[in-house]
Motif scaffolding. Structure first.
Motif, mmCIF file in Angstrom:
data_model
loop_
_atom_site.group_PDB
_atom_site.id
_atom_site.type_symbol
_atom_site.label_atom_id
_atom_site.label_comp_id
_atom_site.label_asym_id
_atom_site.label_seq_id
_atom_site.Cartn_x
_atom_site.Cartn_y
_atom_site.Cartn_z
ATOM 1 N N GLY A 486 0.809 -1.216 0.000
ATOM 2 C CA GLY A 486 0.000 0.000 0.000
ATOM 3 C C GLY A 486 0.841 1.264 0.000
ATOM 4 O O GLY A 486 0.320 2.363 0.140
ATOM 5 N N GLY A 487 2.145 1.134 -0.172
ATOM 6 C CA GLY A 487 3.008 2.312 -0.143
ATOM 7 C C GLY A 487 3.356 2.808 -1.528
ATOM 8 O O GLY A 487 2.920 2.251 -2.550
ATOM 9 N N GLU A 488 4.137 3.865 -1.552
ATOM 10 C CA GLU A 488 4.538 4.459 -2.827
ATOM 11 C C GLU A 488 5.845 5.202 -2.562
ATOM 12 O O GLU A 488 5.896 6.046 -1.674
ATOM 13 N N GLU A 489 6.884 4.857 -3.306
ATOM 14 C CA GLU A 489 8.159 5.566 -3.159
ATOM 15 C C GLU A 489 8.517 6.206 -4.485
ATOM 16 O O GLU A 489 7.927 5.897 -5.519
ATOM 17 N N LEU A 490 9.564 7.042 -4.457
ATOM 18 C CA LEU A 490 10.139 7.620 -5.679
ATOM 19 C C LEU A 490 9.084 8.410 -6.460
ATOM 20 O O LEU A 490 8.249 9.069 -5.863
ATOM 21 N N GLY A 491 9.138 8.362 -7.795
ATOM 22 C CA GLY A 491 8.162 9.127 -8.572
ATOM 23 C C GLY A 491 8.495 10.609 -8.596
ATOM 24 O O GLY A 491 7.603 11.463 -8.539
ATOM 25 N N GLY A 492 9.806 10.941 -8.671
ATOM 26 C CA GLY A 492 10.201 12.345 -8.751
ATOM 27 C C GLY A 492 9.790 13.089 -7.490
ATOM 28 O O GLY A 492 9.961 12.589 -6.372
ATOM 29 N N VAL A 493 9.201 14.250 -7.678
ATOM 30 C CA VAL A 493 8.872 15.113 -6.527
ATOM 31 C C VAL A 493 7.795 14.464 -5.649
ATOM 32 O O VAL A 493 7.722 14.745 -4.440
ATOM 33 N N ARG A 494 7.003 13.560 -6.211
ATOM 34 C CA ARG A 494 5.993 12.854 -5.405
ATOM 35 C C ARG A 494 6.644 12.137 -4.220
ATOM 36 O O ARG A 494 6.069 12.032 -3.153
ATOM 37 N N GLY A 495 7.860 11.626 -4.448
ATOM 38 C CA GLY A 495 8.567 10.871 -3.409
ATOM 39 C C GLY A 495 8.942 11.724 -2.210
ATOM 40 O O GLY A 495 9.183 11.199 -1.118
ATOM 41 N N LEU A 496 9.001 13.053 -2.385
ATOM 42 C CA LEU A 496 9.353 13.941 -1.270
ATOM 43 C C LEU A 496 8.177 14.114 -0.322
ATOM 44 O O LEU A 496 8.347 14.383 0.866
ATOM 45 N N HIS A 497 6.981 13.998 -0.871
ATOM 46 C CA HIS A 497 5.784 14.331 -0.090
ATOM 47 C C HIS A 497 5.596 13.436 1.130
ATOM 48 O O HIS A 497 4.990 13.845 2.112
ATOM 49 N N HIS A 498 6.132 12.190 1.067
ATOM 50 C CA HIS A 498 5.976 11.286 2.217
ATOM 51 C C HIS A 498 6.701 11.820 3.444
ATOM 52 O O HIS A 498 6.434 11.393 4.562
ATOM 53 N N PHE A 499 7.658 12.711 3.219
ATOM 54 C CA PHE A 499 8.493 13.184 4.323
ATOM 55 C C PHE A 499 8.173 14.634 4.686
ATOM 56 O O PHE A 499 8.937 15.288 5.386
ATOM 57 N N MET A 500 7.056 15.121 4.174
ATOM 58 C CA MET A 500 6.687 16.520 4.395
ATOM 59 C C MET A 500 5.216 16.602 4.806
ATOM 60 O O MET A 500 4.412 15.744 4.441
ATOM 61 N N GLN A 501 4.896 17.645 5.546
ATOM 62 C CA GLN A 501 3.504 17.868 5.920
ATOM 63 C C GLN A 501 2.898 18.906 4.964
ATOM 64 O O GLN A 501 3.454 19.982 4.774
ATOM 65 N N ARG A 502 1.763 18.561 4.383
ATOM 66 C CA ARG A 502 1.046 19.529 3.545
ATOM 67 C C ARG A 502 0.116 20.329 4.451
ATOM 68 O O ARG A 502 -0.665 19.759 5.202
ATOM 69 N N THR A 503 0.223 21.638 4.389
ATOM 70 C CA THR A 503 -0.593 22.507 5.245
ATOM 71 C C THR A 503 -1.280 23.559 4.386
ATOM 72 O O THR A 503 -0.642 24.174 3.523
ATOM 73 N N ALA A 504 -2.561 23.749 4.633
ATOM 74 C CA ALA A 504 -3.295 24.804 3.922
ATOM 75 C C ALA A 504 -3.140 26.107 4.699
ATOM 76 O O ALA A 504 -3.327 26.139 5.912
ATOM 77 N N ILE A 505 -2.773 27.179 4.021
ATOM 78 C CA ILE A 505 -2.625 28.492 4.667
ATOM 79 C C ILE A 505 -3.711 29.396 4.088
ATOM 80 O O ILE A 505 -3.820 29.515 2.860
ATOM 81 N N GLN A 506 -4.475 30.032 4.949
ATOM 82 C CA GLN A 506 -5.538 30.920 4.479
ATOM 83 C C GLN A 506 -5.245 32.338 4.957
ATOM 84 O O GLN A 506 -4.800 32.499 6.105
ATOM 85 N N GLY A 507 -5.521 33.318 4.144
ATOM 86 C CA GLY A 507 -5.322 34.696 4.600
ATOM 87 C C GLY A 507 -5.296 35.690 3.451
ATOM 88 O O GLY A 507 -5.733 35.392 2.320
#
Ligand code: NAP
Length: 519
Positions: A486-507
């Protein structure tokens, strides 16, 4: 005999007992011993998070990319020594070893170029800005920042170099420190590689730690901001994913597990075509490369009823050319399995498959091989089976025999039917289809895609340029659903996302544009 050391808290350290041997699988000679007893795993993770994490996330992507480039170059410069170690410790032929070592430097080099392309920023802006509501002043944007923990990179034994590189390249580029835990059986290759990197002082203090042996309580000390990047069997991966520390802290787990990969031959294939040649070449390569110990290796070969006889004949003719033995001996084209345990498992697995299949090639009892002392070494013949029980009921779809073993499965029906048959393995890393017919390919791909991380199309148009389904290009994702982890590695920049938090910023839009542009 060498004693392997761990690199923890920015120091080399021996374990202090309960030694495990690291062997040459061709001769059973002990090459090294290793232990991690006495290492405080909690302190190892704390050091990685606090010292390594702080430094690496303050570097820009371009700087991290430069670091990856230096690691890639270092591996390349020491290629011959690493290849030799893989030949004696992993039972690799020279060609198998190159696959691992060059795969490692190639993956690091690719991620290095990605770092250069992303440039002198420290976090990523994800997607387009969105106006929220009617007033153009109030906007939203997504950013990705590196997690504040450590990446615990647990690797399988079959790719001690590439397995390290595919995880470290993406994690480091994302801005996280890495704690590498290789499999014990091939730890000699991993230990040499890590020593080279540490001694070259390329990677900042704390951004690389190395556990040269049994994991001890490593996983028990994992916390919320850490990531467990696991490669290995589904069984071990599931056990780790369900461990208390992981579930309690809801830790991210990226799991690359096993897969009963398939190859499918289109019934309309002309036996004189290049497409047919590519198919035979790919199945043969996947059975024998790394002695079949590749997570992406073809295990099931779906062949139209009318072509079974000729396909088996052609594969057997190729398998007869295989010379099994110590990879250091002249003329050997396939080495041993990595350990006695692995050999026992393969023999037991073949016995199970034989309840559903006849043996077209291979002798389970033969053992003495060239270049090895009599009775020594974990050798097996390549084994080709042909299914004799109905497709739907067979264990052939569920049992991963991690060795030079494949089963031809006769089929009838169209592309959708065979895609459904392939899907019985409940989630795969890769499936390959061999056809020159666009409609067959399209139908097959759309029905097989939900069950697979990657689909490889082999035919005459790419016969001379394609790498085969077993090679994992860093540009594309690697992983698969269900059984495959069920995992996913590599895939160019997609592979970085597993190690980063996506945060929505509003303002206020100008504020977002000024403060959160990534710079
Ligand atoms: P494994 O037995 O599952 O072990 C995998 C790793 O997990 C090893 O480093 C092992 O260390 C470690 N481990 C075991 N228990 C642990 C624990 N409690 N805490 C932390 N780590 C722990 O698999 P393997 O025999 O090495 O590799 C073969 C399998 O890997 C095959 O099933 C193959 O399909 C799969 N594989 C998948 C991929 C992929 O990309 N999907 C790639 C390669 C291989 P020890 O050596 O110390 O036990």
């Amino acid at each position: 005999m060498e004693t392997l050391q761990s690199y923890v808290n920015s120091q080399w350290r021996h374990g202090d007992g309960e030694w495990e041997d690291v062997l040459n699988p061709s001769t059973e000679e002990v090459l090294a011993r290793t232990s991690t007893r006495g290492i405080d795993m909690d302190a190892v993770l704390h050091h990685a998070r606090s010292v390594g994490g702080h430094t690496i996330r303050n570097m820009t992507f371009a700087e991290r990319g430069e670091m990856l480039k230096a690691v890639a170059q270092l591996i390349h410069q020491n290629r011959e020594e690493l290849i030799h170690l893989a030949m004696i410790n992993a039972g690799n032929t020279r060609s198998d070893a190159k696959f691992d070592i060059d795969g490692a430097s190639g993956t690091l080099a690719y991620y290095s170029s990605l770092g250069k392309k992303i440039g002198n920023i420290r976090y990523l802006v994800d997607g387009e800005d969105e106006q929220l509501g009617r007033d153009a002043r109030f906007f939203g944007r997504h950013i990705l920042t590196p997690l504040r923990g450590a990446v615990i990179a647990v690797n399988a034994y079959n790719f001690p170099a590439w397995g390290f590189a595919e995880k470290a390249a993406a994690a480091w580029l994302a801005g996280m420190p890495v704690v590498v835990k290789p499999a014990v059986s091939t730890a000699l290759v991993a230990a040499k590689l890590i020593r080279l990197v540490v001694e070259a002082k390329i990677v900042p203090d704390g951004a690389l730690s190395f556990i040269a042996g049994p994991p001890g309580t490593l996983v028990d000390h994992i916390k919320t901001q850490d990531v467990l990047a696991f490669t290995g069997s589904f069984r071990t991966g599931s056990m780790l994913r369900n461990s208390a520390s992981i579930t309690e802290h809801n830790v991210r787990v990226n799991m690359e597990a096993d897969s009963i990969n398939a190859a499918v031959l289109d019934p309309q294939t002309d036996l004189d075509s290049e497409t047919y040649t590519v198919f035979i070449n790919d199945v043969f390569r996947d059975m024998t490369q790394k002695t079949g110990q590749k997570c992406t290796a073809i295990r099931r070969v779906f062949v139209p009823d009318s072509l079974v006889e000729v396909v088996v004949e052609d594969l057997v003719a190729r398998l007869k050319t295989v010379v099994v033995g110590n990879p250091l001996a002249d003329g050997v084209t396939m080495g041993p399995l990595v350990s006695q345990d692995q050999r026992d498992r393969v023999l037991r697995g073949v016995a199970v498959l034989q309840r559903h299949a006849r043996t077209a090639f291979g002798n389970l009892t033969s053992r003495d091989r060239i270049g090895s002392p009599p009775g020594r070494g974990y050798f097996v013949d390549p084994i080709l089976l042909v299914a004799t029980t109905p497709i739907q009921t067979s264990e052939i779809h569920h049992l991963e025999v991690f060795g030079p073993v494949a089963t031809v499965i006769p089929y009838s029906g169209n592309a959708e039917h065979v895609a459904n048959d392939v899907a019985q393995s409940a989630g795969g890393l890769v499936v390959s289809v061999y056809s020159d017919d666009r409609r067959f390919i399209e139908e097959f791909v759309l029905n097989a895609a939900p069950y697979h991380g990657r689909i490889y199309i082999g035919n005459s148009k790419v016969a001379d340029v394609s790498l085969g389904p077993g090679a994992v290009p860093p540009q594309l994702i690697h992983g698969g659903p269900g059984r495959a982890g069920g995992g996913e590695e590599l895939g160019g920049v997609r592979g970085l996302h597993h190690f980063m938090q996506r945060t929505a910023i509003q303002g206020y839009r100008p504020l977002l544009e000024k403060c959160f542009s990534g710079e």
